[in-house]
Motif scaffolding. Structure first.
Motif, PDB file in Angstrom:
ATOM      1  N   UNK A 143       0.732  -1.269   0.466  1.00 48.03           N
ATOM      2  CA  UNK A 143      -0.036   0.157   0.412  1.00 48.03           C
ATOM      3  C   UNK A 143       0.784   1.543  -0.216  1.00 48.03           C
ATOM      4  N   UNK A 144       1.684   1.139   0.336  1.00 49.29           N
ATOM      5  CA  UNK A 144       2.680   2.411   0.625  1.00 49.29           C
ATOM      6  C   UNK A 144       3.697   2.739  -0.223  1.00 49.29           C
ATOM      7  N   UNK A 145       3.629   1.460  -1.148  1.00 45.66           N
ATOM      8  CA  UNK A 145       4.644   1.270  -2.592  1.00 45.66           C
ATOM      9  C   UNK A 145       3.944   2.176  -2.707  1.00 45.66           C
ATOM     10  N   UNK A 146       2.309   1.998  -3.315  1.00 43.29           N
ATOM     11  CA  UNK A 146       1.309   2.288  -4.068  1.00 43.29           C
ATOM     12  C   UNK A 146       1.216   4.073  -4.353  1.00 43.29           C
TER      13      UNK A 146
ATOM     14  N   UNK B  98       4.673  10.716  -7.007  1.00 42.95           N
ATOM     15  CA  UNK B  98       4.956  11.123  -7.777  1.00 42.95           C
ATOM     16  C   UNK B  98       4.826  11.305  -8.879  1.00 42.95           C
ATOM     17  N   UNK B  99       3.860  10.383  -9.663  1.00 45.23           N
ATOM     18  CA  UNK B  99       3.180  10.767 -11.013  1.00 45.23           C
ATOM     19  C   UNK B  99       2.529  12.040 -10.704  1.00 45.23           C
ATOM     20  N   UNK B 100       2.304  12.027 -10.228  1.00 47.25           N
ATOM     21  CA  UNK B 100       0.960  13.098  -9.183  1.00 47.25           C
ATOM     22  C   UNK B 100       2.200  14.382  -9.558  1.00 47.25           C
TER      23      UNK B 100
ATOM     24  N   UNK C 208      -4.313   8.934 -14.650  1.00 47.85           N
ATOM     25  CA  UNK C 208      -2.815   8.951 -15.341  1.00 47.85           C
ATOM     26  C   UNK C 208      -1.568   8.141 -14.090  1.00 47.85           C
ATOM     27  N   UNK C 209      -1.440   8.406 -13.070  1.00 51.10           N
ATOM     28  CA  UNK C 209      -1.041   7.693 -11.796  1.00 51.10           C
ATOM     29  C   UNK C 209      -1.160   6.046 -11.673  1.00 51.10           C
ATOM     30  N   UNK C 210      -2.397   6.054 -12.204  1.00 49.11           N
ATOM     31  CA  UNK C 210      -2.676   4.980 -11.874  1.00 49.11           C
ATOM     32  C   UNK C 210      -2.119   4.332 -13.078  1.00 49.11           C
ATOM     33  N   UNK C 211      -2.350   4.807 -14.254  1.00 49.18           N
ATOM     34  CA  UNK C 211      -2.253   3.722 -15.295  1.00 49.18           C
ATOM     35  C   UNK C 211      -0.739   3.241 -15.538  1.00 49.18           C
ATOM     36  N   UNK C 212      -0.075   4.647 -14.750  1.00 45.79           N
ATOM     37  CA  UNK C 212       2.236   4.949 -15.113  1.00 45.79           C
ATOM     38  C   UNK C 212       1.912   3.657 -13.347  1.00 45.79           C
ATOM     39  N   UNK C 213       1.018   3.288 -12.877  1.00 46.71           N
ATOM     40  CA  UNK C 213       1.732   2.406 -11.802  1.00 46.71           C
ATOM     41  C   UNK C 213       1.481   1.002 -12.248  1.00 46.71           C
ATOM     42  N   UNK C 214       0.232   0.627 -12.558  1.00 51.00           N
ATOM     43  CA  UNK C 214      -0.279  -0.730 -13.359  1.00 51.00           C
ATOM     44  C   UNK C 214       1.258  -0.637 -14.489  1.00 51.00           C
TER      45      UNK C 214
END
Length: 85
Positions: free
Chosen positions: A17-20, A26-28, A70-76
């Motif tokens: 969870x912390x990594x997410x 960071x992406x935001x 975009x942060x969710x897509x980037x994380x995935x």
């Protein structure tokens, strides 16, 4: 289930969870810093109207929605590449 195994499972979930949160945050941050830099380019009005105006101009509901998606897509994408390698 012994308490040690339960603690390890919770610890791993908390770590994930912390990594997410950190990677998406960071992406935001990069998204908003890029928008702010754009306000001070040649065609941007940030130079003439000032920093407060530029901040108000970039922090909109639409931009926030784009940043979250975009942060969710980037994380995935990064998670896929991390697991693939």
């Amino acid at each position: 289930m012994p308490q040690e195994q339960y603690d390890k499972k919770n610890s791993k979930k908390l770590t994930v969870a912390w990594r997410i949160i950190i990677e998406a945050g960071f992406i935001i941050f990069l998204f908003y810093s890029n928008l702010l830099m754009g306000e001070y380019e040649r065609s941007g009005l940030g130079k003439s109207k000032g920093l407060l105006w530029a901040i108000q101009d970039i922090f909109t509901t639409g931009n926030f929605l784009i940043a979250i998606i975009s942060s969710i897509i980037g994380y995935l994408v990064f998670e896929f590449l991390r697991n693939r390698l």
